[in-house]
Design an enzyme around this catalytic site. Sequence first.
Site, PDB file in Angstrom:
ATOM      1  N   SER A  11      29.981 -10.167   2.640  1.00 63.38           N
ATOM      2  CA  SER A  11      30.413 -10.827   3.819  1.00 63.38           C
ATOM      3  C   SER A  11      31.564 -11.971   3.330  1.00 63.38           C
ATOM      4  CB  SER A  11      29.122 -11.457   4.661  1.00 63.38           C
ATOM      5  OG  SER A  11      29.416 -11.695   5.760  1.00 63.38           O
ATOM      6  N   ASP A  37      44.051 -10.099  -2.965  1.00 62.00           N
ATOM      7  CA  ASP A  37      45.565  -9.800  -2.383  1.00 62.00           C
ATOM      8  C   ASP A  37      46.607 -10.510  -2.693  1.00 62.00           C
ATOM      9  OD1 ASP A  37      44.243  -7.531  -1.388  1.00 62.00           O
ATOM     10  OD2 ASP A  37      43.741  -8.205   0.493  1.00 62.00           O
ATOM     11  N   LYS A  84      29.700  -5.587   3.030  1.00 63.79           N
ATOM     12  CA  LYS A  84      29.666  -5.751   4.308  1.00 63.79           C
ATOM     13  C   LYS A  84      30.715  -6.607   5.109  1.00 63.79           C
ATOM     14  CE  LYS A  84      26.647  -8.817   7.442  1.00 63.79           C
ATOM     15  NZ  LYS A  84      27.990  -9.440   8.110  1.00 63.79           N
TER      16      LYS A  84
END
Length: 709
Positions: free
Chosen positions: A469, A480, A495
């Site tokens: 999560s 990224d 998740k």
Amino acid sequence: MRILFAIIVVLVGGLFGKAVTHVTPTDDKEKEKLIIRAVFSLIENRHFTDAEIDDAFSRKVFDTYLDRLDGGKRFLTIGDRDLLDDYQEKIDDAINTPDVEFFELSNDIIHKAIGKVKILYPVILDHPFDFSIDEDIELDGEKIEFAKDDQELGERWRSYLKYETLTRLAEKLDEQDKAIDPEGGKKGVMELESEAREDVHEMMDDWFKRLGEIRRSDRFEIYLNSATNVYDPHTDYFNPKEKEDFNINMSGRLEGIGARLSRAGDFSKVVSIVPGGPAWRQGELQVDDIIHKVTQEGSEPVDIQGMHLDDVVSMIRGKKGTIVVLDVKSADGTAKTIQITRDEVMLDEGLARSAIIEFPGRVDKVGYVDLPRFYADFENPDGRSCAEDVALELEKLKKQNVEGIILDLRDNSGGSLNDVVQMSGLFIKDGPIVQVKGRNSPPHIYPDKDREVRYTGPLVVLVNAYSASASEILAAALQDYGRAIIVGSASTFGKGTVQRFYSLDRELQGISTEGTLGDLKLTVQKFYRINGGSTQLKGVVPDIILPDRFAYVETGEKELEYPMAWSEIPAVEYTQDIVDLSPKGQIKKNSERRIAQSAAFRLVDENAHRVKELRDQSVFPLHLEKFRGMMKAQEEEASKYKNTFTNIEGMKVYNHPEDLTYIQVDSSRIGRNEDWLKNIRKDGYIDETLWIVRDMIDAGVALYEPKKD
């Protein structure tokens, strides 16, 4: 296991806001109907998935509920199931009505089934088992059918109790074989078998006592969540006590006396005292004290004998400044009455903390930040925030001139979205962190809200298969951006959904429920990486993958029932000019070479194959010598991997000087800190991560400084 990732929201208005009647539920059945009504109105209107409540849905709920009711198939027979089968395609109708006829029938059937076995097991355990018979037992409930009748159920319990006795008998024989001079001389197999059966009898007595304490409301919640979880694994009903516990877990604080309790027969026992809390400051309450009565200020004492532990805890908790009186009996038999003034209690085990690691010849100083969860105090704007705490740890480490920082998110199951966005922003100047999308809404971008960069040096984020999560949001964003190297197991948990809490009492406006209905944690959105992909199911794949003992075992979101699908949306623009990670490819090759040459990590990989084999095994012999032989072989194999990582020679780990005053306030806090530092010193994953930090330094990854406006 509940993966925690929630945003507390305050709803204005409710689904039944036009109602003007005031109805107070008079019994359990009426209350349950109100809960069903509110829960499924919320799901219909707000859940991310627009799914129909139809016969197919009903069959899924039926199967899930039956599995949770008796997954081991040790209580219900085919005849019991036949009584329930008529409802397989009627649960959708029961939800839409609503009615609780099926639930009441199932509750009655399982209650009677447990009562039947409660009479059966003592009879079986009154007779010795013959462990020379060559027979096996299947322990995986999914691989067997319900017993066809009571006779077959009795045989199933005979095998099960025989297995439980066998495991204890084997342990007793092994202990006796290892003893140089057994007290009272060596005992025969028959005598040890009798002792083992008595141990099983005591275990069963305790288990069936706990089964007898299961309330109608407990089983109703199992039924209700069997239905909500068909939408996704994280849409759950929380009763008021569970919601209170959730808030405590997320905020790291509670108002009470600062003592943890467990069951001790018919009473509650103190198992630990929170350092610095009210009970610790008052000084009289001790570990192993047995609580007999609880008295609220100005009220009569309440005898808690036989009371459910949750109810005892609720009685002892209370608002800061109020007084609770406990009648307790100490381990030495002394009875005493203790008056404690409740106060705010900080639960520091789940809070961010840091250490400094030195490794002469490799790195001078590296900062290590451990973050067990993304906590936030949603109800108190001035409460603890993990983002603010991590920012403070970074500042402390920078004062020590660390060369790099390791942020450890292993086993971090998530938490506050706002905090993960703020925390990610500590390492970049500005830009998007995560995209969040609802069922019928365009993506909303959560950006870094300030242009300040708290740390500009080499950064490694440690993750594993249980990083979920919010942990995945941070790891994905920094991956990224090319701001950090992500290191860990093959992928994170997977998740990628967002939950919010909705008060059921608030939904039923005009109906007097006195705040008793609880809350629904509802999946309302998915989150997406800034590159457009989702972490749902796939998780975050680290830049550098290290062997781990669960590498060949299916774990994570994809192993849960009815997980939501992976999807993607368009990427957003993002860039950073803090760190140049273009040498990452070479850094990865260096790590792969070290791992290939590491005897310890080879053992980790071998052990992972062993763990997979053990997970798949579900049939065990009930023959004494065969069982002991199998256990001995497994024990010998396990011993090979017992101390894969030991204290790493040359590694020095110590606390920041600013933390010592807080740590040294109590001997238990000192002990927990010493254990924490000790575990760091023998953590092979941190050892490899230090090499990665060294490679980052050598490669000159920290090339850029944030440009000043």
